[in-house]
Design a protein around this motif. Sequence first.
Motif, short mmCIF file in Angstrom:
data_model
loop_
_atom_site.label_atom_id
_atom_site.label_comp_id
_atom_site.label_asym_id
_atom_site.label_seq_id
_atom_site.Cartn_x
_atom_site.Cartn_y
_atom_site.Cartn_z
N ALA A 196 0.82 -1.21 0.00
CA ALA A 196 0.00 0.00 0.00
C ALA A 196 0.86 1.26 0.00
N ILE A 197 1.93 1.26 0.78
CA ILE A 197 2.80 2.43 0.84
C ILE A 197 3.46 2.67 -0.52
N GLY A 198 3.83 1.59 -1.19
CA GLY A 198 4.39 1.74 -2.53
C GLY A 198 3.41 2.34 -3.52
N GLN A 199 2.10 2.06 -3.31
CA GLN A 199 1.09 2.59 -4.21
C GLN A 199 0.82 4.08 -3.97
N ILE A 200 0.80 4.51 -2.70
CA ILE A 200 0.37 5.87 -2.39
C ILE A 200 1.53 6.84 -2.19
N LYS A 201 2.76 6.37 -2.35
CA LYS A 201 3.91 7.23 -2.08
C LYS A 201 3.92 8.45 -3.01
N ASP A 202 3.40 8.30 -4.21
CA ASP A 202 3.41 9.40 -5.17
C ASP A 202 2.32 10.44 -4.91
N THR A 203 1.40 10.15 -3.99
CA THR A 203 0.31 11.09 -3.72
C THR A 203 0.53 11.90 -2.45
N VAL A 204 1.75 11.91 -1.92
CA VAL A 204 2.04 12.69 -0.72
C VAL A 204 1.81 14.17 -1.01
N GLN A 257 -1.10 15.41 -1.80
CA GLN A 257 -2.29 15.56 -2.62
C GLN A 257 -3.54 15.02 -1.96
N ASP A 258 -3.38 14.16 -0.97
CA ASP A 258 -4.51 13.51 -0.31
C ASP A 258 -4.50 13.87 1.16
N GLN A 259 -5.60 14.44 1.65
CA GLN A 259 -5.64 14.85 3.05
C GLN A 259 -5.82 13.68 4.01
N PHE A 260 -6.17 12.52 3.49
CA PHE A 260 -6.34 11.32 4.33
C PHE A 260 -5.36 10.24 3.89
N LEU A 261 -4.10 10.65 3.74
CA LEU A 261 -3.10 9.74 3.22
C LEU A 261 -2.88 8.54 4.14
N PHE A 262 -2.89 8.77 5.46
CA PHE A 262 -2.65 7.67 6.40
C PHE A 262 -3.78 6.64 6.36
N LEU A 263 -5.00 7.09 6.12
CA LEU A 263 -6.11 6.14 6.03
C LEU A 263 -5.99 5.27 4.79
N ARG A 264 -5.38 5.81 3.72
CA ARG A 264 -5.20 5.01 2.50
C ARG A 264 -4.25 3.85 2.74
N LEU A 292 4.65 6.41 8.98
CA LEU A 292 5.29 7.66 9.37
C LEU A 292 6.74 7.71 8.88
N ILE A 293 7.46 6.62 9.02
CA ILE A 293 8.86 6.58 8.58
C ILE A 293 8.95 6.64 7.06
N THR A 294 8.06 5.93 6.38
CA THR A 294 8.14 5.84 4.92
C THR A 294 7.64 7.11 4.23
N LEU A 295 6.50 7.63 4.69
CA LEU A 295 5.90 8.78 4.03
C LEU A 295 6.47 10.10 4.52
N LEU A 300 -4.33 -5.62 18.74
CA LEU A 300 -4.79 -4.63 17.77
C LEU A 300 -4.07 -3.31 17.95
N VAL A 301 -3.91 -2.87 19.20
CA VAL A 301 -3.20 -1.61 19.44
C VAL A 301 -1.75 -1.71 18.98
N THR A 302 -1.10 -2.83 19.28
CA THR A 302 0.28 -3.02 18.84
C THR A 302 0.39 -3.01 17.32
N LEU A 303 -0.53 -3.70 16.67
CA LEU A 303 -0.52 -3.76 15.22
C LEU A 303 -0.76 -2.38 14.61
N TRP A 304 -1.69 -1.63 15.18
CA TRP A 304 -2.00 -0.28 14.67
C TRP A 304 -0.80 0.65 14.85
N LEU A 305 -0.12 0.55 15.98
CA LEU A 305 1.07 1.38 16.19
C LEU A 305 2.19 1.01 15.23
N LEU A 306 2.36 -0.28 14.95
CA LEU A 306 3.38 -0.70 14.00
C LEU A 306 3.07 -0.17 12.60
N VAL A 307 1.81 -0.27 12.19
CA VAL A 307 1.42 0.21 10.87
C VAL A 307 1.61 1.72 10.78
#
Length: 318
Positions: free
Chosen positions: A47-55, A57-64, A146-149, A134-141
């Motif tokens: 997913a990060i590879g797909q949306i990296k080019d839209t940094v 441009q999208d106000q809900f980038l993290f939700l994508r 955050l690091i990639t985008l 779930l909390v651990t998984l959400w924090l990891l994601v």
Amino acid sequence: MKQREGSPFSGLAAVALKEAADHMASARMHLVMLLVLLTAAGSIYGAIGQIKDTVGQDQFLFLRVFTTAQQPLPSFVTFLGFLLPLIGIALGFDAINGEYNRRTMSRILSQPIYRDALLAGKFLGGLTIIGICLVTLWLLVTGMALITLGLPPSGEEVARGLAFLLASLFYAGVWLAVSMLFSTLFRSPATSALAALTLWLVLTLFWGMIAPLAASAISPVDPYNPLTLISQAEWAHDLARLSPATLYQETIQALLNPETRSLGLVFMSQLQGALMGTPLPLDQSALLIWPQFSGLIAAMIVIYTIAYVAFQRQEIRA
């Protein structure tokens, strides 16, 4: 009949903590979470590879990050919707009958612990572990994104992410309650696990095919009356919502895609004056999903109540 003394939930915290500790140390929980982490890492990387080019441009980038898929991998929420029931079933399929098979049920209830506290403690212990995972998984994601985008999430994105976590917790809680119900009804852990998996397969994979067939039988289409076609579609939609998977999918669709304005049939007359593509604020999305969200909570409570009644009626011998 002798009236019992003290609170029926005396010892609830001790049972819940003991169950949570046992789950954390169990090999099956480690295997399930390893599967979830591997599949989540793959889907998030794609997913990060797909949306990296839209940094920018999208106000809900993290939700994508949660909803974007890259072939051949599905999106993160699709993986989670498929694997959360397995986690709930893995934690609860031998919660009650396992105590009978180990001949420890009478020993536990000989302590100052009532059946109410035992069943509720086992359920809360499993739900606590699911919440931690779930909390651990959400924090990891979130950390990976955050690091990639290189952009922090907005306040609304964090709020929607937390609401998504809560909905996921209740969805897993439904299947935890189902597995504990079958664990109460069947004395064999293998039978209870098979029954829970069968119900999961029917409601997750096959219900989408069963609902339209049932709707066509309930409300057949009259070729001379176009309103019957609408009636059949409404029946199919309502029957599909009997599945917790459908309720969960609609909930996360509105939470993680703020542009979603409706979860049912939409007519052209209803679109007049609507700004298509404009995201809804969080409070409007919350109003949109409230029936589905409350349906998940109600299903969890009802199934747990049935398990509670069945457990209270069982005879326990030393």
